[in-house]
Write a protein that holds these residues in place. Structure first.
Motif, PDB file in Angstrom:
ATOM      1  N   THR A  85     128.086  43.956 -20.303  1.00  0.00           N
ATOM      2  CA  THR A  85     127.697  42.693 -19.684  1.00  0.00           C
ATOM      3  C   THR A  85     128.564  42.478 -18.445  1.00  0.00           C
ATOM      4  OG1 THR A  85     129.258  41.490 -21.107  1.00  0.00           O
ATOM      5  CG2 THR A  85     126.968  41.642 -21.870  1.00  0.00           C
ATOM      6  N   PRO A  86     128.165  41.572 -17.543  1.00  0.00           N
ATOM      7  CA  PRO A  86     128.958  41.351 -16.317  1.00  0.00           C
ATOM      8  C   PRO A  86     130.390  40.909 -16.572  1.00  0.00           C
ATOM      9  CG  PRO A  86     126.752  40.448 -16.055  1.00  0.00           C
ATOM     10  CD  PRO A  86     126.880  40.862 -17.494  1.00  0.00           C
ATOM     11  N   ASP A  87     130.647  40.243 -17.721  1.00  0.00           N
ATOM     12  CA  ASP A  87     132.001  39.747 -17.979  1.00  0.00           C
ATOM     13  C   ASP A  87     132.827  40.703 -18.824  1.00  0.00           C
ATOM     14  OD1 ASP A  87     130.522  39.405 -20.262  1.00  0.00           O
ATOM     15  OD2 ASP A  87     131.326  37.427 -20.757  1.00  0.00           O
ATOM     16  N   LEU A  88     132.310  41.889 -19.125  1.00  0.00           N
ATOM     17  CA  LEU A  88     133.060  42.865 -19.913  1.00  0.00           C
ATOM     18  C   LEU A  88     134.235  43.401 -19.092  1.00  0.00           C
ATOM     19  CD1 LEU A  88     132.644  44.289 -22.766  1.00  0.00           C
ATOM     20  CD2 LEU A  88     131.844  46.252 -21.437  1.00  0.00           C
ATOM     21  N   LEU A  89     135.398  43.512 -19.729  1.00  0.00           N
ATOM     22  CA  LEU A  89     136.601  43.993 -19.058  1.00  0.00           C
ATOM     23  C   LEU A  89     136.891  45.437 -19.446  1.00  0.00           C
ATOM     24  CD1 LEU A  89     138.926  40.891 -19.574  1.00  0.00           C
ATOM     25  CD2 LEU A  89     137.613  41.504 -17.525  1.00  0.00           C
ATOM     26  N   PRO A  90     137.607  46.189 -18.607  1.00  0.00           N
ATOM     27  CA  PRO A  90     137.959  47.569 -18.971  1.00  0.00           C
ATOM     28  C   PRO A  90     138.681  47.663 -20.311  1.00  0.00           C
ATOM     29  CG  PRO A  90     138.418  47.178 -16.654  1.00  0.00           C
ATOM     30  CD  PRO A  90     138.025  45.848 -17.236  1.00  0.00           C
ATOM     31  N   SER A  91     139.556  46.696 -20.612  1.00  0.00           N
ATOM     32  CA  SER A  91     140.297  46.720 -21.877  1.00  0.00           C
ATOM     33  C   SER A  91     139.384  46.519 -23.080  1.00  0.00           C
ATOM     34  CB  SER A  91     141.390  45.652 -21.879  1.00  0.00           C
ATOM     35  OG  SER A  91     140.843  44.361 -21.680  1.00  0.00           O
ATOM     36  N   ASP A  92     138.216  45.890 -22.861  1.00  0.00           N
ATOM     37  CA  ASP A  92     137.248  45.723 -23.939  1.00  0.00           C
ATOM     38  C   ASP A  92     136.637  47.067 -24.335  1.00  0.00           C
ATOM     39  OD1 ASP A  92     137.581  42.947 -23.961  1.00  0.00           O
ATOM     40  OD2 ASP A  92     136.044  42.669 -22.420  1.00  0.00           O
ATOM     41  N   VAL A  93     136.746  48.037 -23.449  1.00  0.00           N
ATOM     42  CA  VAL A  93     136.211  49.372 -23.702  1.00  0.00           C
ATOM     43  C   VAL A  93     137.298  50.304 -24.218  1.00  0.00           C
ATOM     44  CG1 VAL A  93     135.120  51.396 -22.644  1.00  0.00           C
ATOM     45  CG2 VAL A  93     134.432  49.090 -21.933  1.00  0.00           C
ATOM     46  N   ILE A 142     135.728  52.807 -27.513  1.00  0.00           N
ATOM     47  CA  ILE A 142     135.521  54.131 -26.923  1.00  0.00           C
ATOM     48  C   ILE A 142     136.036  55.225 -27.854  1.00  0.00           C
ATOM     49  CG2 ILE A 142     137.712  54.344 -25.684  1.00  0.00           C
ATOM     50  CD1 ILE A 142     134.208  55.305 -24.370  1.00  0.00           C
ATOM     51  N   PHE A 143     136.883  54.865 -28.816  1.00  0.00           N
ATOM     52  CA  PHE A 143     137.445  55.842 -29.746  1.00  0.00           C
ATOM     53  C   PHE A 143     136.483  56.059 -30.920  1.00  0.00           C
ATOM     54  CE2 PHE A 143     141.091  54.516 -27.347  1.00  0.00           C
ATOM     55  CZ  PHE A 143     141.870  55.674 -27.244  1.00  0.00           C
ATOM     56  N   ALA A 144     135.444  56.835 -30.668  1.00  0.00           N
ATOM     57  CA  ALA A 144     134.452  57.169 -31.687  1.00  0.00           C
ATOM     58  C   ALA A 144     133.824  58.501 -31.317  1.00  0.00           C
ATOM     59  CB  ALA A 144     133.387  56.080 -31.797  1.00  0.00           C
ATOM     60  N   SER A 145     133.191  59.137 -32.283  1.00  0.00           N
ATOM     61  CA  SER A 145     132.550  60.434 -32.013  1.00  0.00           C
ATOM     62  C   SER A 145     131.365  60.256 -31.064  1.00  0.00           C
ATOM     63  CB  SER A 145     132.075  61.081 -33.320  1.00  0.00           C
ATOM     64  OG  SER A 145     133.134  61.272 -34.221  1.00  0.00           O
ATOM     65  N   ILE A 146     130.521  59.277 -31.376  1.00  0.00           N
ATOM     66  CA  ILE A 146     129.355  58.972 -30.552  1.00  0.00           C
ATOM     67  C   ILE A 146     129.456  57.530 -30.100  1.00  0.00           C
ATOM     68  CG2 ILE A 146     126.841  58.954 -30.417  1.00  0.00           C
ATOM     69  CD1 ILE A 146     128.000  61.719 -30.966  1.00  0.00           C
ATOM     70  N   VAL A 160     142.190  58.547 -22.850  1.00  0.00           N
ATOM     71  CA  VAL A 160     142.263  57.187 -22.335  1.00  0.00           C
ATOM     72  C   VAL A 160     143.723  56.883 -22.007  1.00  0.00           C
ATOM     73  CG1 VAL A 160     141.982  54.743 -22.866  1.00  0.00           C
ATOM     74  CG2 VAL A 160     140.270  56.384 -23.640  1.00  0.00           C
ATOM     75  N   THR A 161     143.991  56.486 -20.764  1.00  0.00           N
ATOM     76  CA  THR A 161     145.352  56.165 -20.353  1.00  0.00           C
ATOM     77  C   THR A 161     145.520  54.651 -20.255  1.00  0.00           C
ATOM     78  OG1 THR A 161     145.532  58.229 -19.092  1.00  0.00           O
ATOM     79  CG2 THR A 161     147.109  56.482 -18.584  1.00  0.00           C
ATOM     80  N   VAL A 162     146.437  54.113 -21.050  1.00  0.00           N
ATOM     81  CA  VAL A 162     146.724  52.683 -21.045  1.00  0.00           C
ATOM     82  C   VAL A 162     148.226  52.505 -20.923  1.00  0.00           C
ATOM     83  CG1 VAL A 162     146.595  50.515 -22.337  1.00  0.00           C
ATOM     84  CG2 VAL A 162     144.717  52.162 -22.477  1.00  0.00           C
ATOM     85  N   ASP A 163     148.658  51.754 -19.916  1.00  0.00           N
ATOM     86  CA  ASP A 163     150.092  51.526 -19.662  1.00  0.00           C
ATOM     87  C   ASP A 163     150.853  52.831 -19.533  1.00  0.00           C
ATOM     88  OD1 ASP A 163     149.677  48.782 -19.763  1.00  0.00           O
ATOM     89  OD2 ASP A 163     150.111  48.658 -21.909  1.00  0.00           O
ATOM     90  N   GLY A 164     150.215  53.806 -18.885  1.00  0.00           N
ATOM     91  CA  GLY A 164     150.875  55.072 -18.619  1.00  0.00           C
ATOM     92  C   GLY A 164     150.917  56.048 -19.774  1.00  0.00           C
ATOM     93  N   VAL A 165     150.316  55.695 -20.896  1.00  0.00           N
ATOM     94  CA  VAL A 165     150.297  56.569 -22.068  1.00  0.00           C
ATOM     95  C   VAL A 165     148.883  57.069 -22.311  1.00  0.00           C
ATOM     96  CG1 VAL A 165     150.794  56.767 -24.536  1.00  0.00           C
ATOM     97  CG2 VAL A 165     152.213  55.301 -23.089  1.00  0.00           C
TER      98      VAL A 165
END
Length: 322
Positions: A77-85, A105-109, A135-140
């Motif tokens: 949706t337009p209000d979805l944030l990257p962190s929501d993914v 995003i952490f799933a097989s499919i 997936v890189t979050v906060d440099g990890v």
């Protein structure tokens, strides 16, 4: 080590069983199922451009159930944030540490539903994970595991409140296809089945997720004659010189086609790829990567038309079985 005929036969048998199992939920769409499985076993992703209610979610769930993997759905949706993914790091006061909470995003499919409704910033959250599986979050960096595939959907008709997928995003999808509406016989079968809304739940696992990774590794060893790869290169090169094309297929697209024809060959019980494999996969693998000149597009030319004409114009090489 080259693939043996015995291995090719085993692969084709396993592939056929996967198709038949998913077909219990997605009736009459075996060709599309084969394309989606080809993308999965080629370590690629799929873009489904289709109308609402054609079974895109059922396809993703059925695939996840078949390989005994995990499944998630992200409604863009337009209000979805990257962190929501991707997920987010949260401070745990009781432990005095920051903890990473994984996103869907952490799933097989992963079904990315109506991906073009999210902002470009949110869409870009998928670029790294679709290319590198991390997936890189906060440099990890956090690996998503294997197998991993994104099945993204978009509506080709409704454009209000949508964002066109950028070329970099389109290039991440190995295959673009559509399910389309069922034929009359299949539609009647669905209407007569009172439990059709739960069809994906009827699909039982028939292969372990780890076995999918083993099948993908076997694909890499499929023999391809240099003449067949030259054929791929000529087709890709032709997209870059046509007057009706603004931007042709990238090397990522060429390499995607090279991977896909190996999987397609094995799915048919062959330990070697042929020019026919290239011709069958050229449109679903390459057409969405072509940007048609605005004037040609206004006249009705599409990426599918461009690739179809190129394949018809370029003479395929003679080949011999390995």
């Amino acid at each position: 080590m080259p693939v043996t005929q015995e291995q090719a036969t085993w692969f084709a048998d396993a592939f056929g069983k996967l198709v038949d199992n998913i077909d219990k939920a997605i009736l009459g769409k075996q060709h599309v199922i084969r394309l989606v499985l080809t993308a999965l076993l080629s370590d690629g992703h799929v873009l489904l451009e289709d109308f609402p209610g054609t079974g895109k979610t059922v396809l993703a769930k059925s695939l996840a159930n078949t390989i005994d993997g995990t499944h998630s759905r992200i409604q863009f949706t337009p209000d979805l944030l990257p962190s929501d993914v991707t997920g987010v790091t949260i401070y745990d006061q009781s432990k005095g540490v920051f903890e990473f909470h994984k996103g869907p995003i952490f799933a097989s499919i992963v079904l990315a539903d109506e991906i073009n409704r999210a902002s470009p910033k949110t869409q870009s959250a998928l670029l790294e994970v679709m290319e590198e599986g991390v997936v890189t979050v906060d440099g990890v960096g956090y690996p998503v595991g294997s197998p991993f595939m994104v099945i993204a959907t978009q509506n080709p008709i409704e454009q209000a409140g949508t964002y066109t997928l950028p070329e970099a995003q389109l290039d991440r999808f190995l295959i673009k296809t559509s399910l389309g509406y069922p034929d009359d016989a299949t539609a009647l079968s669905l209407l007569l089945d009172p439990g059709d809304r739960a069809r994906a739940n009827r699909v039982q696992p028939i292969i372990a997720a780890a076995s999918i990774s083993s099948m993908s590794q076997l694909v890499a060893e499929v023999h391809v004659e240099s003449s067949v790869m030259e054929y791929v290169n000529r087709i890709v090169g032709a997209t870059r010189t046509r007057e009706d094309v603004t931007l042709g297929v990238s090397m990522r697209g060429a390499m995607a086609l090279a991977r896909a024809i190996k999987t397609w060959a094995l799915s048919k019980g062959r330990a070697y790829a042929t020019p026919d494999d290239v011709r069958e996969l050229a449109v679903p693998v390459l057409a969405h990567r072509v940007i048609v000149d605005p004037e040609a597009e206004f006249a009705g030319t599409t990426g599918i038309d461009v690739i179809t004409r190129i394949v018809a114009e370029i003479e395929p090489p003679a080949y011999r079985a390995a």
